[in-house]
Structures are given as C-alpha cells and as structure tokens.
Design an enzyme around this catalytic site. Structure first.
Site, short mmCIF file in Angstrom:
data_model
loop_
_atom_site.label_atom_id
_atom_site.label_comp_id
_atom_site.label_asym_id
_atom_site.label_seq_id
_atom_site.Cartn_x
_atom_site.Cartn_y
_atom_site.Cartn_z
N LEU A 155 0.83 -1.22 0.00
CA LEU A 155 0.00 0.00 0.00
C LEU A 155 0.86 1.26 0.00
O LEU A 155 1.91 1.31 0.64
CB LEU A 155 -0.93 -0.01 1.22
CG LEU A 155 -1.84 -1.24 1.36
CD1 LEU A 155 -2.73 -1.12 2.60
CD2 LEU A 155 -2.71 -1.43 0.11
N SER A 175 2.66 3.70 -7.66
CA SER A 175 2.34 2.32 -8.02
C SER A 175 3.16 1.41 -7.11
O SER A 175 4.30 1.74 -6.77
CB SER A 175 2.72 2.07 -9.48
OG SER A 175 2.85 0.69 -9.71
N VAL A 197 -2.66 9.54 -7.72
CA VAL A 197 -1.76 10.31 -6.84
C VAL A 197 -0.36 10.19 -7.44
O VAL A 197 0.05 9.12 -7.88
CB VAL A 197 -1.80 9.76 -5.41
CG1 VAL A 197 -0.85 10.53 -4.50
CG2 VAL A 197 -3.23 9.82 -4.86
N HIS A 240 -3.29 4.31 -2.44
CA HIS A 240 -4.29 3.52 -1.70
C HIS A 240 -4.83 4.33 -0.53
O HIS A 240 -6.03 4.28 -0.23
CB HIS A 240 -3.65 2.23 -1.16
CG HIS A 240 -3.16 1.30 -2.21
ND1 HIS A 240 -1.83 1.07 -2.43
CD2 HIS A 240 -3.83 0.53 -3.11
CE1 HIS A 240 -1.69 0.18 -3.42
NE2 HIS A 240 -2.88 -0.15 -3.85
N ASP A 299 -5.17 2.83 -12.99
CA ASP A 299 -5.51 1.62 -13.76
C ASP A 299 -6.82 1.89 -14.49
O ASP A 299 -7.87 1.32 -14.17
CB ASP A 299 -5.64 0.42 -12.81
CG ASP A 299 -4.32 0.13 -12.12
OD1 ASP A 299 -3.35 -0.17 -12.81
OD2 ASP A 299 -4.26 0.24 -10.88
O1 PAF Z 1 -5.81 -2.92 -8.90
C1 PAF Z 1 -5.48 -3.91 -8.22
O2 PAF Z 1 -4.72 -3.80 -7.26
C2 PAF Z 1 -6.02 -5.28 -8.59
O3 PAF Z 1 -6.12 -5.43 -9.97
C3 PAF Z 1 -7.36 -5.61 -7.91
C4 PAF Z 1 -8.46 -4.67 -8.35
C5 PAF Z 1 -7.19 -5.54 -6.41
C6 PAF Z 1 -7.79 -7.04 -8.27
O4 PAF Z 1 -6.85 -7.96 -7.87
#
Ligand code: PAF
Length: 285
Positions: A34, A186, A177, A38, A151
C-alpha cells in the site's frame, strides 16, 4: 482498531450483520504494498461510507506466465499499519485456497474491453481481475467500491462488469496520486533502480505532451501519438509498450479527437513495466 479477517465465512458474516443495521460498507480492493494512492482511496471511502474494508490479495489469476507474481511485494506488516493509521475497519486477507478452493471452475470472461492495450500485452489479465473482483464483491458485499484512475482500463472494465452482471455495487474512481515529479504512485515503483527512477517520469511527460498537442489544436490521433512517442524516445532506457489516444468510454482508438480523449501509456524500464493515463476534455466539462 482494524480487525484482520482471513476467513471468507467470517468476512461475509460480518458484512451481512452490518447490512441488517443499515450500515453503508465501502471496499478498497488491493494487492497490498500500500502507498499514498491507496491511502487516498481509503480516505475517500471513509468520507462516503460508514465502514471501510480493505481487501489484500495478490491474485494469481491476473498474472501471466513470466510476470512478477512470485516477486510481487508483500510488506504485510506495513500494510496493516497503514490500515490502522487510516482507521480501516476490516483488513480482509484471504488465502489463495480460500479464494480459489479446490474444485473452483467458474471464471468471468470479458470481451472487447479486455482485448486492447493492457489486455493485448497481458493476455488473460483482465479475466483474472474480473473474476477476483466478482469474488471479492460476493465475499465482502460492499455498497461502494473504490478504484484508482491509474488503472484506467481496469476501472472501465469493472464498471462494465458491475452493470453486465448486475452486481449492485457503486464504483467510485479516484484521481491518480503522483510523486512531485509526476510519476504515478504504483506498488511496482519500488522495483525501479535509482537510475530507472530518474527516467520514470518520462511517461507522464509524454502524456502531457499529448495533452498539450490537443490543446494547441492538433486533432489527429496519429499526430498526437507521435508527439507522445517523441518524448519517450528522448530516453534510451525507456521503451514503449503502447501509447494510445482513445475514447474514454469505449477505449477504442480515436482517429480524430472531437470532445474528449483518454491518453493511455505503458512503458518498460528494464524488467519494470509502468502504466499511466491522462484525460483531456475539449467539451468544457
Ligand atoms: O488494482 C489492483 O490492485 C487489482 O487489480 C485488484 C483490483 C485488487 C484485483 O486484484
């Protein structure tokens, strides 16, 4: 207090009990490692939900052969600490066997949306994402789910999935971010060597060059693509996987920009693969 739940039964029981009390549950699906991206999703979830679940599962079915599944970072203690700091109610960490038990046979297949861009470079990736997201929604039973715009193709696909399969979850997509130099946060940035790290912002710079071209009146997708590629080519350490000018809703390539365009990019620096995107609107919205 963040409660850690590993059992799928306990997760669903917790959620159903809260449903009965009218509590609005938000989920932030993650694969861990994280970072502040996140964190921003969790904070956004806290604003609009009564209870927040962070799911942490490195999903094997979305990694292709030769991809980084086995070396994907798993700093579980630091992840749990971030969840505690942010007041997350539940950190859901199911095992691989719990998510894909013996005898598991059913997967979700996505058609056109999964075939372009990331899907073309990573065959099977989006079927893995769609399957695990469907499973997570079934286990956590959230009212709302929060995804990052970084994403972007994934977020378009998840919206479609929810609509196509009537999953009844509201999808909120939150802004990317970035580091001060523009690099999108990332979990994979930690693979970058210091030298690669210095080169990495070139992807964002290329997308910005695409936006500048559009704002200066260039409308042909091919010309905008060349403007972006020209920036990447200034750095021999970086190779282009794809750079695309596409429709933000369908992700189809745009031969000509009229209203808005989504600029998508993926590059490689050695073994590290980075993706990013930028939305350009000409319709004043
Ligand atoms: O974006 C991500 O971290 C992953 O693709 C997800 C959405 C948790 C699915 O595994």
């Amino acid at each position: 207090m963040t409660r850690v739940i590993r059992s799928v039964r306990t997760m669903t029981a917790w959620s159903l009990a809260l449903h009965r009390e009218g509590v609005v549950i938000g989920v932030v699906p993650t694969m861990g490692a994280l970072h502040d991206g996140h964190r921003s999703l969790i904070r956004r979830a806290r604003l609009s939900c009564d209870a927040v679940v962070v799911s942490l599962f490195v999903n094997p079915s979305q990694f292709g052969p030769g991809e980084d599944f086995s070396r994907y970072p798993r700093p579980t203690r630091a992840d749990a600490a971030l969840c505690r700091e942010e007041g997350v109610d539940v950190l859901f960490m199911p095992s691989r066997e719990a998510v894909y038990p013996q005898g598991f046979q059913t997967t979700v297949t996505v058609r056109e949306l999964a075939r372009r861009w990331e899907g073309a470079k990573r065959p099977g990736h989006f079927d893995g994402v769609a399957t695990v997201v469907t499973k997570l929604f079934g286990l956590v039973r959230p009212h709302v789910a929060f995804f990052g715009q970084k994403d972007f193709q994934q977020s378009v696909l998840v919206r479609r999935l929810v609509e196509d399969l009537n999953l009844g979850v509201r999808i909120v997509v939150c802004p990317t971010v970035r580091e001060r130099d523009g690099l999108a946060l990332s979990s994979r940035n930690r693979y970058l060597t210091p030298v690669q790290r210095r080169s990495a912002p070139v992807l964002h710079e290329a997308l910005q060059a695409g936006r500048t071209a559009i704002l200066r009146g260039i409308r042909f997708g091919s010309q905008i693509g060349r403007a972006m590629r020209g920036v990447i080519e200034t750095d021999p350490k970086v190779t282009v996987d794809y750079l695309a000018v596409c429709d933000p809703d369908t992700l189809e390539p745009l031969p000509r920009v009229t209203k808005s365009a989504m600029l998508l990019g993926a590059v490689r620096l050695g073994r590290v693969r980075l993706i990013d995107n930028l939305l350009v609107r000409l319709d004043g919205r």
